[in-house]
Design a protein around this motif. Structure first.
Motif, PDB file in Angstrom:
ATOM      1  N   ALA A 158       0.829  -1.209   0.000  1.00  0.00           N
ATOM      2  CA  ALA A 158       0.000   0.000   0.000  1.00  0.00           C
ATOM      3  C   ALA A 158       0.864   1.260   0.000  1.00  0.00           C
ATOM      4  O   ALA A 158       0.598   2.207  -0.743  1.00  0.00           O
ATOM      5  N   LEU A 159       1.905   1.269   0.820  1.00  0.00           N
ATOM      6  CA  LEU A 159       2.809   2.424   0.850  1.00  0.00           C
ATOM      7  C   LEU A 159       3.537   2.587  -0.485  1.00  0.00           C
ATOM      8  O   LEU A 159       3.724   3.703  -0.980  1.00  0.00           O
ATOM      9  N   LEU A 160       3.941   1.451  -1.072  1.00  0.00           N
ATOM     10  CA  LEU A 160       4.601   1.504  -2.374  1.00  0.00           C
ATOM     11  C   LEU A 160       3.657   2.036  -3.439  1.00  0.00           C
ATOM     12  O   LEU A 160       4.050   2.853  -4.294  1.00  0.00           O
ATOM     13  N   ALA A 161       2.397   1.601  -3.392  1.00  0.00           N
ATOM     14  CA  ALA A 161       1.409   2.082  -4.360  1.00  0.00           C
ATOM     15  C   ALA A 161       1.168   3.582  -4.205  1.00  0.00           C
ATOM     16  O   ALA A 161       1.044   4.304  -5.204  1.00  0.00           O
ATOM     17  N   ILE A 162       1.116   4.064  -2.961  1.00  0.00           N
ATOM     18  CA  ILE A 162       0.932   5.500  -2.722  1.00  0.00           C
ATOM     19  C   ILE A 162       2.115   6.293  -3.263  1.00  0.00           C
ATOM     20  O   ILE A 162       1.936   7.348  -3.896  1.00  0.00           O
ATOM     21  N   ALA A 163       3.331   5.784  -3.049  1.00  0.00           N
ATOM     22  CA  ALA A 163       4.525   6.474  -3.555  1.00  0.00           C
ATOM     23  C   ALA A 163       4.527   6.511  -5.081  1.00  0.00           C
ATOM     24  O   ALA A 163       4.823   7.550  -5.693  1.00  0.00           O
ATOM     25  N   ILE A 164       4.193   5.391  -5.709  1.00  0.00           N
ATOM     26  CA  ILE A 164       4.163   5.349  -7.172  1.00  0.00           C
ATOM     27  C   ILE A 164       3.106   6.295  -7.718  1.00  0.00           C
ATOM     28  O   ILE A 164       3.339   7.020  -8.691  1.00  0.00           O
ATOM     29  N   GLU A 165       1.932   6.316  -7.084  1.00  0.00           N
ATOM     30  CA  GLU A 165       0.868   7.210  -7.528  1.00  0.00           C
ATOM     31  C   GLU A 165       1.275   8.675  -7.364  1.00  0.00           C
ATOM     32  O   GLU A 165       0.930   9.523  -8.197  1.00  0.00           O
ATOM     33  N   SER A 166       2.035   8.973  -6.308  1.00  0.00           N
ATOM     34  CA  SER A 166       2.538  10.338  -6.124  1.00  0.00           C
ATOM     35  C   SER A 166       3.507  10.715  -7.235  1.00  0.00           C
ATOM     36  O   SER A 166       3.450  11.821  -7.777  1.00  0.00           O
ATOM     37  N   PHE A 167       4.387   9.792  -7.602  1.00  0.00           N
ATOM     38  CA  PHE A 167       5.320  10.043  -8.704  1.00  0.00           C
ATOM     39  C   PHE A 167       4.560  10.250 -10.020  1.00  0.00           C
ATOM     40  O   PHE A 167       4.929  11.098 -10.835  1.00  0.00           O
ATOM     41  N   ILE A 168       3.497   9.463 -10.234  1.00  0.00           N
ATOM     42  CA  ILE A 168       2.712   9.617 -11.460  1.00  0.00           C
ATOM     43  C   ILE A 168       2.055  10.996 -11.494  1.00  0.00           C
ATOM     44  O   ILE A 168       2.039  11.667 -12.536  1.00  0.00           O
ATOM     45  N   SER A 169       1.496  11.429 -10.362  1.00  0.00           N
ATOM     46  CA  SER A 169       0.872  12.750 -10.298  1.00  0.00           C
ATOM     47  C   SER A 169       1.884  13.856 -10.600  1.00  0.00           C
ATOM     48  O   SER A 169       1.554  14.844 -11.268  1.00  0.00           O
ATOM     49  N   LEU A 170       3.107  13.700 -10.108  1.00  0.00           N
ATOM     50  CA  LEU A 170       4.156  14.680 -10.404  1.00  0.00           C
ATOM     51  C   LEU A 170       4.628  14.573 -11.843  1.00  0.00           C
ATOM     52  O   LEU A 170       5.084  15.565 -12.430  1.00  0.00           O
ATOM     53  N   ALA A 171       4.514  13.383 -12.427  1.00  0.00           N
ATOM     54  CA  ALA A 171       4.979  13.182 -13.803  1.00  0.00           C
ATOM     55  C   ALA A 171       4.004  13.754 -14.824  1.00  0.00           C
ATOM     56  O   ALA A 171       4.410  14.070 -15.954  1.00  0.00           O
ATOM     57  N   ILE A 172       2.741  13.887 -14.466  1.00  0.00           N
ATOM     58  CA  ILE A 172       1.746  14.379 -15.427  1.00  0.00           C
ATOM     59  C   ILE A 172       2.080  15.785 -15.936  1.00  0.00           C
ATOM     60  O   ILE A 172       2.087  16.013 -17.154  1.00  0.00           O
ATOM     61  N   PRO A 173       2.380  16.774 -15.073  1.00  0.00           N
ATOM     62  CA  PRO A 173       2.777  18.087 -15.610  1.00  0.00           C
ATOM     63  C   PRO A 173       4.060  18.020 -16.438  1.00  0.00           C
ATOM     64  O   PRO A 173       4.182  18.736 -17.441  1.00  0.00           O
ATOM     65  N   VAL A 174       5.011  17.188 -16.032  1.00  0.00           N
ATOM     66  CA  VAL A 174       6.250  17.039 -16.816  1.00  0.00           C
ATOM     67  C   VAL A 174       5.926  16.479 -18.188  1.00  0.00           C
ATOM     68  O   VAL A 174       6.477  16.915 -19.202  1.00  0.00           O
ATOM     69  N   SER A 175       5.021  15.517 -18.248  1.00  0.00           N
ATOM     70  CA  SER A 175       4.613  14.949 -19.527  1.00  0.00           C
ATOM     71  C   SER A 175       3.981  15.999 -20.432  1.00  0.00           C
ATOM     72  O   SER A 175       4.192  15.989 -21.650  1.00  0.00           O
ATOM     73  N   ILE A 176       3.219  16.924 -19.829  1.00  0.00           N
ATOM     74  CA  ILE A 176       2.555  17.960 -20.629  1.00  0.00           C
ATOM     75  C   ILE A 176       3.553  18.976 -21.150  1.00  0.00           C
ATOM     76  O   ILE A 176       3.622  19.249 -22.361  1.00  0.00           O
ATOM     77  N   TYR A 177       4.348  19.555 -20.250  1.00  0.00           N
ATOM     78  CA  TYR A 177       5.137  20.738 -20.600  1.00  0.00           C
ATOM     79  C   TYR A 177       6.540  20.419 -21.102  1.00  0.00           C
ATOM     80  O   TYR A 177       7.207  21.308 -21.612  1.00  0.00           O
ATOM     81  N   ARG A 178       6.976  19.179 -20.950  1.00  0.00           N
ATOM     82  CA  ARG A 178       8.217  18.749 -21.598  1.00  0.00           C
ATOM     83  C   ARG A 178       7.934  17.850 -22.799  1.00  0.00           C
ATOM     84  O   ARG A 178       8.866  17.358 -23.429  1.00  0.00           O
ATOM     85  N   ASP A 179       6.648  17.673 -23.095  1.00  0.00           N
ATOM     86  CA  ASP A 179       6.210  16.856 -24.235  1.00  0.00           C
ATOM     87  C   ASP A 179       6.866  15.477 -24.193  1.00  0.00           C
ATOM     88  O   ASP A 179       7.487  15.012 -25.157  1.00  0.00           O
ATOM     89  N   LYS A 180       6.695  14.810 -23.055  1.00  0.00           N
ATOM     90  CA  LYS A 180       7.250  13.478 -22.847  1.00  0.00           C
ATOM     91  C   LYS A 180       6.127  12.475 -22.655  1.00  0.00           C
ATOM     92  O   LYS A 180       5.007  12.826 -22.300  1.00  0.00           O
ATOM     93  N   GLY A 181       6.452  11.213 -22.894  1.00  0.00           N
ATOM     94  CA  GLY A 181       5.534  10.159 -22.522  1.00  0.00           C
ATOM     95  C   GLY A 181       5.462  10.041 -21.010  1.00  0.00           C
ATOM     96  O   GLY A 181       6.363  10.487 -20.296  1.00  0.00           O
ATOM     97  N   ILE A 182       4.411   9.420 -20.515  1.00  0.00           N
ATOM     98  CA  ILE A 182       4.237   9.348 -19.067  1.00  0.00           C
ATOM     99  C   ILE A 182       5.349   8.544 -18.415  1.00  0.00           C
ATOM    100  O   ILE A 182       5.803   8.857 -17.305  1.00  0.00           O
ATOM    101  N   LEU A 183       5.850   7.506 -19.083  1.00  0.00           N
ATOM    102  CA  LEU A 183       6.947   6.718 -18.514  1.00  0.00           C
ATOM    103  C   LEU A 183       8.255   7.502 -18.495  1.00  0.00           C
ATOM    104  O   LEU A 183       9.018   7.430 -17.522  1.00  0.00           O
ATOM    105  N   SER A 184       8.519   8.254 -19.566  1.00  0.00           N
ATOM    106  CA  SER A 184       9.730   9.091 -19.590  1.00  0.00           C
ATOM    107  C   SER A 184       9.662  10.158 -18.503  1.00  0.00           C
ATOM    108  O   SER A 184      10.658  10.428 -17.811  1.00  0.00           O
ATOM    109  N   ALA A 185       8.495  10.765 -18.349  1.00  0.00           N
ATOM    110  CA  ALA A 185       8.324  11.763 -17.291  1.00  0.00           C
ATOM    111  C   ALA A 185       8.478  11.130 -15.917  1.00  0.00           C
ATOM    112  O   ALA A 185       9.072  11.733 -15.008  1.00  0.00           O
ATOM    113  N   PHE A 186       7.969   9.923 -15.755  1.00  0.00           N
ATOM    114  CA  PHE A 186       8.102   9.209 -14.479  1.00  0.00           C
ATOM    115  C   PHE A 186       9.576   8.963 -14.161  1.00  0.00           C
ATOM    116  O   PHE A 186      10.012   9.136 -13.010  1.00  0.00           O
TER     117      PHE A 186
END
Length: 338
Positions: free
Chosen positions: A175-203
């Motif tokens: 559960a803690l690992l899932a929360i950490a990964i979800e937090s990283f994904i949430s932070l990766a979403i703006p990077v994916s938008i404004y650096r024009d990256k895929g979600i995995l690259s942003a992650f």
């Protein structure tokens, strides 16, 4: 020493005030409420079950209930339709996460334009979450495998307690690992938008920066935890008070309608006439509660974005309240007016 997660609180408050109250725009709130509602549908990871009409001999203690063929097919159809609905809602939720970020960063809500723009990124985000969910399901399945294979009579009390502690500890860890990964994904979403990256690259970019300054992220997580509890308490208090006020007002209105209808029609028909009014009132209460929750949800997202802005400058988030510098002259462009 200052921490980005704590400093982001003031910036998030300032940006929330500018976006929602300077000036107040009812239709902007309404569109944000719709985005929040759609984004809050959640991501269903889903799991399918294999059905078989063949009976298997599992012993006298475990009889098999054989479903009629006429009942089995509709059940399978219902399960398939349910999984399709979950996937559709999950896809809409994934797209709305990008729409919400873009709306707050630009301070301009263009629901359909942003939705069309992020259809591809939302689909990729859905695939990533499905893959992560499948991995977690496999890990849980491996953890439960010894218990599934062993007969209940083979477990002594100490072994059973050991298995329970092992499963509880593993569940908490996952559960803690899932929360950490979800937090990283949430932070990766703006990077994916404004650096024009895929979600995995942003992650990967977010995770790479986490390895350099993990203490900042730990403080950010703790700050988010406290803010989540605080905002949740405020929202609950507001919701209860608003529900009581609206409920009392609607109750008085319904009682007046009841006496009016009772003078015109029979008792049973009176209640039938009241049902549409009650449904509309419940819907209005729900809409008002969602509408009033907008500032708190917006504040939490602005806190995430403001932290990311300071912690990971390479994200290059073009906030509406940050002057744009001309590369040739170094002079600041005037802030756009919305």
């Amino acid at each position: 020493m200052s921490w980005y997660g704590i400093e982001a609180i003031n910036r998030a408050i300032s940006r929330t005030r500018k976006a929602l109250f300077e000036p107040f725009d009812f239709w902007k709130w309404a569109k944000l409420a719709i985005i929040i509602l759609l984004g809050g549908a959640g991501s269903g990871y889903g799991s399918s079950t294999n059905y078989s009409t063949e009976t298997q001999d599992l012993g006298n203690n475990f009889p098999i209930i054989e479903l009629p063929e006429t009942l089995l097919t509709p059940m399978i159809l219902i399960v398939v339709l349910f999984l399709i609905l979950v996937l559709i809602l999950s896809y809409i939720s994934s797209v709305m996460e990008f729409v919400f970020v873009e709306s707050l960063v630009r301070n301009e809500v263009k629901f359909w334009a942003y939705s069309r723009r992020f259809l591809g990124k939302g689909f990729n985000l859905l695939l990533v979450r499905l893959a992560i969910g499948l991995i977690f399901l496999v890990l849980l399945g491996i953890a439960f495998l010894p218990i599934i294979l062993e007969s209940p009579s083979d477990f002594a009390l100490p072994e059973l307690l050991g298995e329970i502690f092992w499963l509880v500890g593993l569940f908490i860890l996952l559960a803690l690992l899932a929360i950490a990964i979800e937090s990283f994904i949430s932070l990766a979403i703006p990077v994916s938008i404004y650096r024009d990256k895929g979600i995995l690259s942003a992650f990967r970019m977010i995770y790479g920066n986490f390895r350099k300054s993990w203490k900042e992220v730990i403080v950010y997580w703790l700050t988010r935890f406290v803010l989540t509890i605080g905002t949740s308490i405020i929202v609950i208090i507001f919701s209860v008070l608003m529900t009581l006020v609206l409920g009392l007002g609607f109750l008085i209105f319904d009682v007046a309608l009841y006496f009016l209808f009772s003078q015109l029609v029979s008792e049973s028909l009176t209640w039938i006439l009241l049902i549409p009014f009650i449904v509309i009132e419940l819907f209005l209460i729900l809409v008002i509660l969602i509408f009033l929750s907008v500032p708190f949800v917006v504040f939490m997202k602005y806190h995430l974005l403001s932290f990311l802005e300071a912690w990971f400058a390479e994200a290059e988030i073009p906030f509406f309240d940050v002057p744009v510098v001309e590369p040739e002259t170094g002079f600041n462009k005037p802030e756009p007016e919305f």
